[in-house]
Design a protein around this motif. Sequence first.
Motif, PDB file in Angstrom:
ATOM      1  N   GLU A 129      65.072  41.168  35.928  1.00  0.00           N
ATOM      2  CA  GLU A 129      64.505  42.543  36.102  1.00  0.00           C
ATOM      3  C   GLU A 129      63.403  42.435  34.982  1.00  0.00           C
ATOM      4  O   GLU A 129      63.070  42.590  33.690  1.00  0.00           O
ATOM      5  N   LEU A 130      61.578  42.363  35.736  1.00  0.00           N
ATOM      6  CA  LEU A 130      60.793  42.805  34.920  1.00  0.00           C
ATOM      7  C   LEU A 130      60.161  43.759  33.767  1.00  0.00           C
ATOM      8  O   LEU A 130      59.963  43.653  32.808  1.00  0.00           O
ATOM      9  N   SER A 131      60.239  45.062  34.302  1.00  0.00           N
ATOM     10  CA  SER A 131      60.585  46.604  33.165  1.00  0.00           C
ATOM     11  C   SER A 131      61.751  46.551  32.506  1.00  0.00           C
ATOM     12  O   SER A 131      62.544  46.315  33.082  1.00  0.00           O
ATOM     13  N   TYR A 132      60.909  46.981  31.775  1.00  0.00           N
ATOM     14  CA  TYR A 132      62.090  47.078  30.084  1.00  0.00           C
ATOM     15  C   TYR A 132      63.410  48.205  30.610  1.00  0.00           C
ATOM     16  O   TYR A 132      64.326  48.511  30.511  1.00  0.00           O
ATOM     17  N   ASP A 133      62.238  49.245  30.588  1.00  0.00           N
ATOM     18  CA  ASP A 133      63.304  50.381  31.953  1.00  0.00           C
ATOM     19  C   ASP A 133      64.083  49.822  32.584  1.00  0.00           C
ATOM     20  O   ASP A 133      65.514  50.592  32.238  1.00  0.00           O
ATOM     21  N   LEU A 134      64.126  49.787  33.448  1.00  0.00           N
ATOM     22  CA  LEU A 134      64.751  49.658  34.457  1.00  0.00           C
ATOM     23  C   LEU A 134      66.329  48.860  34.100  1.00  0.00           C
ATOM     24  O   LEU A 134      66.830  48.875  34.319  1.00  0.00           O
ATOM     25  N   ARG A 135      65.608  47.363  33.071  1.00  0.00           N
ATOM     26  CA  ARG A 135      66.571  46.700  32.563  1.00  0.00           C
ATOM     27  C   ARG A 135      67.813  47.722  31.555  1.00  0.00           C
ATOM     28  O   ARG A 135      68.714  46.900  32.083  1.00  0.00           O
ATOM     29  N   SER A 136      66.935  48.623  31.064  1.00  0.00           N
ATOM     30  CA  SER A 136      68.166  48.961  30.557  1.00  0.00           C
ATOM     31  C   SER A 136      69.071  50.123  31.312  1.00  0.00           C
ATOM     32  O   SER A 136      69.666  50.201  30.614  1.00  0.00           O
ATOM     33  N   LEU A 137      68.271  50.111  32.481  1.00  0.00           N
ATOM     34  CA  LEU A 137      69.112  51.192  33.188  1.00  0.00           C
ATOM     35  C   LEU A 137      69.977  50.835  34.150  1.00  0.00           C
ATOM     36  O   LEU A 137      70.978  51.365  34.290  1.00  0.00           O
ATOM     37  N   TYR A 138      69.847  49.412  34.511  1.00  0.00           N
ATOM     38  CA  TYR A 138      70.497  48.093  35.023  1.00  0.00           C
ATOM     39  C   TYR A 138      71.726  48.365  33.862  1.00  0.00           C
ATOM     40  O   TYR A 138      72.908  48.090  33.746  1.00  0.00           O
ATOM     41  N   LYS A 139      71.815  48.251  32.335  1.00  0.00           N
ATOM     42  CA  LYS A 139      72.802  47.854  31.576  1.00  0.00           C
ATOM     43  C   LYS A 139      74.152  49.003  31.790  1.00  0.00           C
ATOM     44  O   LYS A 139      74.369  49.813  31.816  1.00  0.00           O
ATOM     45  N   GLU A 140      73.120  50.553  31.496  1.00  0.00           N
ATOM     46  CA  GLU A 140      73.608  51.991  31.328  1.00  0.00           C
ATOM     47  C   GLU A 140      74.686  51.991  33.440  1.00  0.00           C
ATOM     48  O   GLU A 140      75.282  52.178  33.108  1.00  0.00           O
ATOM     49  N   ASN A 141      73.879  51.563  34.176  1.00  0.00           N
ATOM     50  CA  ASN A 141      74.682  51.686  35.386  1.00  0.00           C
ATOM     51  C   ASN A 141      76.017  50.575  35.942  1.00  0.00           C
ATOM     52  O   ASN A 141      76.703  51.038  36.402  1.00  0.00           O
ATOM     53  N   TYR A 142      75.566  49.567  35.346  1.00  0.00           N
ATOM     54  CA  TYR A 142      76.740  48.258  35.558  1.00  0.00           C
ATOM     55  C   TYR A 142      77.113  47.948  34.080  1.00  0.00           C
ATOM     56  O   TYR A 142      77.876  46.258  35.136  1.00  0.00           O
ATOM     57  N   GLY A 143      76.775  48.038  33.232  1.00  0.00           N
ATOM     58  CA  GLY A 143      77.637  47.349  32.140  1.00  0.00           C
ATOM     59  C   GLY A 143      76.885  45.667  31.978  1.00  0.00           C
ATOM     60  O   GLY A 143      77.710  44.930  31.564  1.00  0.00           O
ATOM     61  N   ILE A 144      75.774  45.472  32.741  1.00  0.00           N
ATOM     62  CA  ILE A 144      75.156  44.000  32.444  1.00  0.00           C
ATOM     63  C   ILE A 144      73.941  43.100  31.684  1.00  0.00           C
ATOM     64  O   ILE A 144      72.999  45.106  32.044  1.00  0.00           O
ATOM     65  N   ASP A 145      73.907  42.692  30.948  1.00  0.00           N
ATOM     66  CA  ASP A 145      72.541  42.761  30.148  1.00  0.00           C
ATOM     67  C   ASP A 145      71.229  42.143  31.327  1.00  0.00           C
ATOM     68  O   ASP A 145      71.743  41.282  30.976  1.00  0.00           O
ATOM     69  N   CYS A 146      70.520  42.810  31.548  1.00  0.00           N
ATOM     70  CA  CYS A 146      69.760  42.125  32.256  1.00  0.00           C
ATOM     71  C   CYS A 146      68.765  41.811  31.853  1.00  0.00           C
ATOM     72  O   CYS A 146      67.999  41.810  31.130  1.00  0.00           O
ATOM     73  N   GLN A 147      68.028  40.396  31.953  1.00  0.00           N
ATOM     74  CA  GLN A 147      67.262  39.287  31.494  1.00  0.00           C
ATOM     75  C   GLN A 147      66.091  39.799  32.219  1.00  0.00           C
ATOM     76  O   GLN A 147      65.368  40.787  32.852  1.00  0.00           O
ATOM     77  N   GLY A 148      64.705  39.408  31.280  1.00  0.00           N
ATOM     78  CA  GLY A 148      63.600  39.866  31.529  1.00  0.00           C
ATOM     79  C   GLY A 148      62.625  38.477  32.724  1.00  0.00           C
ATOM     80  O   GLY A 148      63.509  38.290  33.915  1.00  0.00           O
ATOM     81  N   ASP A 149      61.559  38.776  32.400  1.00  0.00           N
ATOM     82  CA  ASP A 149      60.586  38.016  33.327  1.00  0.00           C
ATOM     83  C   ASP A 149      61.085  36.472  33.740  1.00  0.00           C
ATOM     84  O   ASP A 149      61.783  35.657  32.706  1.00  0.00           O
ATOM     85  N   ILE A 150      61.306  36.246  35.460  1.00  0.00           N
ATOM     86  CA  ILE A 150      61.995  34.849  35.759  1.00  0.00           C
ATOM     87  C   ILE A 150      61.203  33.527  35.257  1.00  0.00           C
ATOM     88  O   ILE A 150      61.901  32.788  35.364  1.00  0.00           O
ATOM     89  N   THR A 151      60.133  34.155  34.819  1.00  0.00           N
ATOM     90  CA  THR A 151      59.728  33.314  35.090  1.00  0.00           C
ATOM     91  C   THR A 151      59.569  32.123  33.971  1.00  0.00           C
ATOM     92  O   THR A 151      59.001  31.528  32.838  1.00  0.00           O
ATOM     93  N   LYS A 152      59.445  32.818  31.906  1.00  0.00           N
ATOM     94  CA  LYS A 152      60.235  32.923  31.605  1.00  0.00           C
ATOM     95  C   LYS A 152      61.659  32.667  31.342  1.00  0.00           C
ATOM     96  O   LYS A 152      62.309  32.242  29.519  1.00  0.00           O
ATOM     97  N   ILE A 153      62.598  32.561  32.119  1.00  0.00           N
ATOM     98  CA  ILE A 153      64.112  31.768  31.888  1.00  0.00           C
ATOM     99  C   ILE A 153      64.335  30.546  32.217  1.00  0.00           C
ATOM    100  O   ILE A 153      63.021  30.260  33.039  1.00  0.00           O
TER     101      ILE A 153
END
Length: 440
Positions: free
Chosen positions: A34-58
């Motif tokens: 997920e591109l948004s930093y805030d949503l990545r943090s929320l994803y971790k809080e909701n699901y316990g998974i480290d959500c990665q950032g910009d898919i074009t950089k992975i």
Amino acid sequence: MTEKKLKFIDLFAGIGAFHISLEKLGHKCVFASELSYDLRSLYKENYGIDCQGDITKISIESIPNHDVLCAGFPCQTFSKAGNQNGMKEARGKLFDEILKILSYHKPRYFILENVRNLLMHDSGNTWNYISHKLDELGYFFDKRILSPHLINIPQHRERIFIVGSLKSIDIEEMQWPPKEDYVNSVDSILNNDEIDSNLELEKINVLNTWGEFLNELPKDVEPYRPLWSMEFGANYPLDVEWESLPLNEWHKYKGMYGYPLKSCDSLELVFEKLPNYVKTQKGIPPTWKQKFIYNNRTFYKENKKFISKTTLNKIKDFKLESWKKFEWNCPGTQRIFYDKLIQFRGSGVRIKKNNYLPSLVTVSTQIPIIGKYMRYILPEEGARVQSLPEQIKLPETKTASFRVLGNMVNVELVYRVAFQLLKNYNKVPTEETIDIFEEV
């Protein structure tokens, strides 16, 4: 659930609608982006998974092997409400990132979602590109326009779902969710009625004025849709390039609400007395715009004897031009707003029946209004209509919450689509559904 857990990845993850749906089916998320930093943090809080950032950089190699690729790839560039630049801009090219992952990892399944206009965008060329690329990768696939209201959820939000599999049997035997005969009222997702009205006084005054307008019309006269009140009394030409018309030609006509343009001594003053859609028009107006204008003028000529000067003057004095446009989408019903849904949009003040909640949008000023209580729906109510479980945490602010809710795919729709698509991968039990109303 299934005898073997499937591994899935959640791309452009947002609040995690795909995650919820596939996890409910018993499968395991092994990667999210997920591109948004805030949503990545929320994803971790909701699901316990480290959500990665910009898919074009992975790097594609670093993405774990998986059985199902899920992606609600960015839709703004394909939407009718956007610039429709499609794959000419960076967001539109993100579909190619999906293709790269499919090509490298070859997951058996994929589930994609986007706006329905994806099919028609660029005269069908965008869909032709997508379907050709998926076919090249060896996938069997199908598509369907679905909306929550088709499965008894009170929101009209048409989106295209594209599903695919490396096995033809999965697509051949897949059954899309059937349309149900009944749609719940929006009351089924509301909090109690003790909440104070949070609707601005000036918007209440706008609604009261349009209510007066409706009540002045005879019961057998339905207001034209969409109603553009600026055309009441206007007669400027429709089949010419407005920007090239000289001043002396404008003097022959009347502008908004019948204002005589002969009293204007400059083109600048002329255009002050014309609607915004005239000022921004380049070239001859399209046929649809000419039709809307003509029909509004005709409606006024036939019904002006019913419309009081007092009411018309109130409409003329509205602060925003969009408030001077009105869409009454409730023909045959009582002309009251108490049992309706309301939305202030750029296209006008829109009134719908109470089982016709419009699409939640990312613009906070367009949050739907519950006519019964003259208040905006709350973020937690918007979450229910998007089928999010109560325990899922939303962003802290109302604006951020509705941005997320407006961008997400409906959880229950994904669940039903995924259930059908994945049912041939080992043994699947009798279908169960998420009861999004059980805790309301």
